[in-house]
Design a protein around this motif. Structure first.
Motif, PDB file in Angstrom:
ATOM      1  N   ASP A 133       0.866  -1.193   0.000  1.00 47.96           N
ATOM      2  CA  ASP A 133       0.000   0.000   0.000  1.00 47.96           C
ATOM      3  C   ASP A 133       0.897   1.236   0.000  1.00 47.96           C
ATOM      4  O   ASP A 133       1.231   1.775   1.058  1.00 47.96           O
ATOM      5  N   PRO A 138      -4.435   2.024   0.229  1.00 50.06           N
ATOM      6  CA  PRO A 138      -4.629   0.579   0.086  1.00 50.06           C
ATOM      7  C   PRO A 138      -4.618   0.131  -1.374  1.00 50.06           C
ATOM      8  O   PRO A 138      -5.082   0.852  -2.266  1.00 50.06           O
ATOM      9  N   THR A 159       1.488  -3.159   4.736  1.00 51.22           N
ATOM     10  CA  THR A 159       0.871  -1.858   5.018  1.00 51.22           C
ATOM     11  C   THR A 159       1.777  -1.007   5.908  1.00 51.22           C
ATOM     12  O   THR A 159       1.296  -0.266   6.764  1.00 51.22           O
ATOM     13  N   SER A 162       0.547   2.334   5.391  1.00 53.44           N
ATOM     14  CA  SER A 162      -0.887   2.624   5.246  1.00 53.44           C
ATOM     15  C   SER A 162      -1.745   2.249   6.442  1.00 53.44           C
ATOM     16  O   SER A 162      -2.978   2.310   6.344  1.00 53.44           O
ATOM     17  N   VAL A 172      -7.596  -1.106   6.839  1.00 55.23           N
ATOM     18  CA  VAL A 172      -6.437  -1.950   6.586  1.00 55.23           C
ATOM     19  C   VAL A 172      -6.150  -2.791   7.827  1.00 55.23           C
ATOM     20  O   VAL A 172      -6.218  -2.302   8.959  1.00 55.23           O
ATOM     21  N   THR A 179      -1.760  -9.256   7.408  1.00 57.58           N
ATOM     22  CA  THR A 179      -1.364  -7.876   7.146  1.00 57.58           C
ATOM     23  C   THR A 179      -0.199  -7.530   8.060  1.00 57.58           C
ATOM     24  O   THR A 179      -0.200  -7.914   9.235  1.00 57.58           O
ATOM     25  N   THR A 181       2.618  -4.335   9.378  1.00 54.00           N
ATOM     26  CA  THR A 181       2.893  -2.898   9.370  1.00 54.00           C
ATOM     27  C   THR A 181       4.171  -2.600  10.121  1.00 54.00           C
ATOM     28  O   THR A 181       4.749  -3.475  10.782  1.00 54.00           O
TER      29      THR A 181
END
Length: 371
Positions: A133, A138, A159, A162, A172, A179, A181
């Motif tokens: 992202d 996204p 991500t 994001s 998200v 996912t 981050t």
């Protein structure tokens, strides 16, 4: 002028921040203390994910996600070249092969129309798609998930830039199997060091990840049931993130307001912006513009610097052309959109504590440079 002004944010939260840090010092639980568990719960509540597993940094989050899915030697993962190198690096670190597909020239995110061809042309065992992202926006997860379902693949969302963004009312952290981050200080939600997190709705993946992040532990850290790694979020960083999370929604609003000021004031110039599709909300980790060519971009960057205005090129060399990844076998011209973007893109100062006067100063300097 700061590219990202963390001091302005700290001035707002400093009193509560000091209280949280002092509590950690008083408690003396510096690894996986209660703040870590509280943060994981609050992050899940924020994004809607059933499980949140914190870890030491965003790169480890990607590696752990791949490990949890059993991806390794002789496997391959579809991803993009127009990203920070950690995306591609993580795939290589587990012994798998990155298969790179190009991005849209509008959103700068993975172009799903190219994925099926890449899968069909690969002589590797493609196991997953790792979407990125970029700059806080996204990717098109509905289309990506449809392709993944067709080929029985897993989807990992990178991500790092994001977290906090959304498509419609869905945030998200809930769009794919896993996912990841990053809480690197410059991220929209960043700590004061390294940190990362992984999100999933799968109970089994959650169990595996919690084992992997502590050396593959079983009932305790001296019972090792798999090969893992050491990747735990420090309690101090969790305490800092808890305080920052309390103002995160407001900061996302401010980032979008600043982005709208940039777009409005620069719309008369011959510049392109990252396209934000309908019902998509970006957290604007970066605000980036595209010039006609590299020489104009470089001239503007030099003249902004002369006026004390910082700017950054994300990313000047796409991943497939990085010297450390020659073994992947890509050449200049193989991924033309990413290569073109890298020659024309420039990211401008972006943080929630800018004001209209800051934006106007930057815009005026750009206009003076190109006109």
């Amino acid at each position: 002028m700061e590219f990202i002004d963390l001091k302005a944010q700290q001035n707002i939260i400093r009193e509560n921040l000091d209280k949280r840090i002092n509590k950690v010092l008083d408690d003396g639980r510096y690894i996986l203390g209660e703040e870590v568990k509280t943060l994981e719960e609050k992050l899940s509540s924020f994004c809607g994910s059933k499980h949140t597993i914190s870890c030491a940094n965003g790169t480890d989050a990607l590696v752990l996600a791949l490990m949890a899915l059993g991806i390794g030697k002789n496997d391959a993962v579809i991803t993009v070249p127009f990203t920070y190198i950690a995306t591609i690096e993580s795939i290589c670190l587990v012994g798998a092969t990155p298969i790179l597909v190009d991005v849209y020239d509008s959103t700068f995110n993975i172009n799903p129309e190219l994925i099926e061809t890449a899968i069909n042309n690969s002589d590797k065992n493609v196991k997953a798609i790792m979407a990125v992202d970029l700059f806080g926006l996204p990717a098109r997860y509905r289309l990506i998930n449809d392709i993944a379902k067709k080929f029985n693949l897993k989807v990992i969302g990178d991500t790092a830039q994001s977290f906090g963004s959304s498509i419609g009312t869905q945030k998200v952290g809930t769009f794919c199997d896993i996912t990841t981050t990053s809480f690197f200080p410059a991220k929209p939600l960043g700590c004061y060091g390294d940190g990362g997190a992984i999100f999933t709705n799968s109970d089994s993946i959650d169990d595996t990840l919690r084992s992997l992040r502590v050396h593959g532990k079983g009932v305790d850290k001296y019972d090792n049931i798999r090969i893992g790694m050491n990747s735990r979020l420090d309690t101090l960083q969790a305490a800092i993130l808890l305080e920052k999370l309390s103002i995160f929604d407001k900061e996302i609003e401010q980032r979008n307001l600043i982005a709208s000021h940039y777009r409005e004031e620069l719309k008369s110039e011959n510049l392109l912006f990252q396209y934000i599709p309908k019902n998509y909300t970006s957290v604007y980790a970066q605000f980036s513009i595209l010039f006609d060519n590299m020489s104009t971009r470089n001239k503007v960057q030099r003249e902004l610097s002369d006026k004390g205005i910082p700017s950054v090129i994300y990313y000047g060399i796409p991943g497939h052309l990085q010297s450390g990844y020659k073994q992947l076998g890509y050449s200049e011209g193989d991924l033309p959109v990413s290569e073109d973007l890298s020659k024309r893109i420039l990211s401008l100062p972006m943080h929630p504590y800018m004001n209209e006067q800051d934006v106007s100063k930057i815009v005026l300097a750009i206009k003076e440079s190109i006109n």
